[in-house]
Design a protein around this motif. Structure first.
Motif, PDB file in Angstrom:
ATOM      1  N   ASP A 190       0.793  -0.907   0.128  1.00 60.26           N
ATOM      2  CA  ASP A 190       0.010  -0.134  -0.102  1.00 60.26           C
ATOM      3  C   ASP A 190       0.988   1.315   0.090  1.00 60.26           C
ATOM      4  N   THR A 191       1.322   1.548  -1.223  1.00 59.31           N
ATOM      5  CA  THR A 191       2.520   2.733  -1.411  1.00 59.31           C
ATOM      6  C   THR A 191       1.960   4.160  -0.755  1.00 59.31           C
ATOM      7  N   ASP A 192       0.909   4.417  -1.217  1.00 54.97           N
ATOM      8  CA  ASP A 192       0.254   5.762  -0.434  1.00 54.97           C
ATOM      9  C   ASP A 192      -0.364   5.711   0.886  1.00 54.97           C
ATOM     10  N   MET A 193      -0.216   4.311   1.530  1.00 54.98           N
ATOM     11  CA  MET A 193      -0.825   4.245   2.880  1.00 54.98           C
ATOM     12  C   MET A 193      -2.141   4.800   3.137  1.00 54.98           C
ATOM     13  N   ASP A 194      -3.059   4.465   1.918  1.00 53.53           N
ATOM     14  CA  ASP A 194      -4.421   5.147   2.382  1.00 53.53           C
ATOM     15  C   ASP A 194      -5.483   3.765   2.607  1.00 53.53           C
TER      16      ASP A 194
END
Length: 360
Positions: free
Chosen positions: A206-210
């Motif tokens: 979850d690269t953008d940690m959303d």
């Protein structure tokens, strides 16, 4: 007729098959039998047949079967009433798509023909009508006499128990596609990509940690603290926004007083926040002077306010329009000093529907 031998054989058949598993239980069937006697002096015979048996498992079954294949003895057309009884074991092969083949072997006797006990073997097919009823079709060879017979029966299961039918279907509690009985990670989050053991694949990021994994995220670069939907895109709220502007002028003047710069700055801030907005600045005069002069004066007043908006507060000129309306649209009584002061004005009114991004 003496049945002691048959009874002993039946007991031995049942005693040799103690283990019970799937599909065990009693069976009752009835049908039609056709007997072909090898003795040319005996006519072939037909009879109703009845059987009672016990199915030990999917493979083995034992049964006793009876019929009355009455025949005639030639020459002389002598009627012979017969009682036929057979004790048999059935061995079922692997079940096919529509039916199960099976072998039979046992002993039978026909009392009126004084045939004694003889070995009987056969080959048949069995099919399920539904969970309670079945059909059978078989051919048999009666060894000692060389006779043959065919049987067609319809049967019913009596109190059959089936482990397969009552077994609880395996569950997949976390809905990851891996059944609980082989799931090494039984509580993986919904939507996770998992391996064969039910554990999250390490590349599941979850690269953008959303909160939405990259392989499901249609907006993979969402800013921090953005409120997102199930696709990982920032939620937006649609709403109506508006702002009003009013600037008054001295008589016969087109100069914007510095007192009104704060109002123009608020308009500029609004237009900067909502970049899709445009503004129309409308200039007006009182009724003093000639109409043509007042039309020109109202235009110059609108242009003066627009110039401050563009040059002082850096709003793009393509988003600003200035229009003069002269003395045609007063908002107060031109017969009074206060009324004429109110009418010497520029106004602007922006209403816009916008999508506002949502944050946590």
């Amino acid at each position: 007729m003496k049945y002691r031998f048959l009874a002993l054989a039946l007991a031995l058949s049942f005693g040799s098959l103690q283990a019970q598993d799937d599909d065990s239980g009693f069976l009752l069937s009835a049908g039609y039998g056709k007997f072909f006697y090898d003795n040319s002096q005996l006519d072939d015979a037909s009879t109703a047949v009845f059987s009672f048996g016990y199915q030990f498992n999917k493979t083995w079954q034992a049964e006793i079967i009876r019929g009355n294949p009455d025949t005639e003895f030639n020459p002389g057309n002598l009627d012979i009433d017969t009682d036929w009884t057979a004790l048999r074991a059935l061995y079922h092969f692997e079940k096919g798509d529509s039916f199960t083949p099976y072998l039979t072997a046992g002993f039978d006797a026909t009392d009126a023909l004084d045939s004694g006990y003889q070995a009987v073997v056969g080959l048949g097919l069995k099919g399920e009508i539904n969970s309670d009823f079945f059909w059978r079709l078989e051919g048999n060879y009666h060894a000692d006499e060389g006779d043959t017979s065919i049987l067609a029966l319809i049967g019913v299961y009596l109190g059959r128990t089936s482990t397969a039918a009552t077994a609880v279907a395996p569950k997949d509690s976390d809905a990851d596609g891996v059944l609980d009985n082989i799931d090494s990670c039984p509580n993986t989050p919904s939507g996770s990509q998992v391996d064969a053991t039910g554990c999250i694949i390490k590349t599941n990021l979850d690269t953008d940690m959303d909160g939405v994994f990259d392989h499901l995220d249609k907006c993979p670069t969402t800013p921090a603290n953005a409120l997102v939907d199930t696709n990982g895109c920032q939620k937006e709220l649609t709403k109506d926004v508006s702002i009003e502007l009013k600037i008054n002028f001295d008589s016969d003047k087109a100069i914007v007083k510095s007192d009104y710069f704060a109002e123009l700055e608020m308009l500029a801030t609004f237009m900067t926040q909502y970049a899709g907005t445009k503004v129309v600045i409308n200039g007006h005069t009182d009724s003093s002077g000639k109409a043509a002069h007042n039309l020109d004066l109202s235009t110059r007043r609108a242009e003066a306010a627009a110039k401050v908006l563009v040059e002082q507060f850096h709003i793009d000129a393509s988003r600003v329009v200035a229009r003069g309306h002269g003395e045609d649209t007063p908002i107060a009584d031109n017969e009074t000093v206060a009324g004429r002061a109110d009418n010497r004005r520029v106004v602007a009114d922006i209403k816009q529907q916008v999508n506002e991004k949502q944050w946590k």
